[in-house]
Design a protein around this motif. Structure first.
Motif, PDB file in Angstrom:
ATOM      1  N   GLY A  34       1.514  15.184  26.701  1.00  0.00           N
ATOM      2  CA  GLY A  34       1.195  16.425  26.017  1.00  0.00           C
ATOM      3  C   GLY A  34      -0.255  16.597  25.590  1.00  0.00           C
ATOM      4  N   HIS A  35      -1.073  15.569  25.822  1.00  0.00           N
ATOM      5  CA  HIS A  35      -2.486  15.673  25.469  1.00  0.00           C
ATOM      6  C   HIS A  35      -3.275  14.711  26.358  1.00  0.00           C
ATOM      7  N   PRO A  36      -4.568  14.960  26.530  1.00  0.00           N
ATOM      8  CA  PRO A  36      -5.385  14.036  27.342  1.00  0.00           C
ATOM      9  C   PRO A  36      -5.418  12.642  26.729  1.00  0.00           C
ATOM     10  N   LEU A  37      -5.470  11.640  27.601  1.00  0.00           N
ATOM     11  CA  LEU A  37      -5.521  10.246  27.149  1.00  0.00           C
ATOM     12  C   LEU A  37      -6.856   9.624  27.512  1.00  0.00           C
ATOM     13  N   PRO A  38      -7.341   8.721  26.684  1.00  0.00           N
ATOM     14  CA  PRO A  38      -8.502   7.937  27.091  1.00  0.00           C
ATOM     15  C   PRO A  38      -8.099   7.091  28.311  1.00  0.00           C
ATOM     16  N   LEU A  39      -9.054   6.801  29.168  1.00  0.00           N
ATOM     17  CA  LEU A  39      -8.771   6.061  30.394  1.00  0.00           C
ATOM     18  C   LEU A  39      -8.079   4.732  30.095  1.00  0.00           C
TER      19      LEU A  39
END
Length: 86
Positions: free
Chosen positions: A49-54
């Motif tokens: 549901g949201h961007p994740l850090p790599l």
């Protein structure tokens, strides 16, 4: 039905019929087609549901790979056990 280990329900009336699933990524749903018409939209399960850090994304992929490997090993063991008892 099951998609990527997530269970989805369509309809008991469609049991045994072939349907087509189309991933509708922008809307985050699976479109269910019967013939040439959409009969249902199913919200995708398991989305973050949201961007994740790599680094977090990589950790999730590693965890999923380990889980799939364990499940594959378990299925193989069950297959061998069933073969021995047959």
């Amino acid at each position: 039905m099951t998609v990527d280990r997530e269970a989805y329900y369509i309809s008991r009336a469609l049991c045994g019929q072939h349907v087509t699933l189309l991933l509708n990524a922008p809307e985050r749903v699976l479109d269910v087609w019967l013939g040439n018409q959409t009969i249902k939209q199913l919200p995708l399960k398991g989305l973050i549901g949201h961007p994740l850090p790599l680094s977090r994304y990589i950790q999730l992929m590693l965890d999923q790979a380990r889980s799939e490997e364990r499940q594959l090993r378990f299925r193989r063991q069950r297959l061998v056990q069933h073969t021995l008892w047959a």
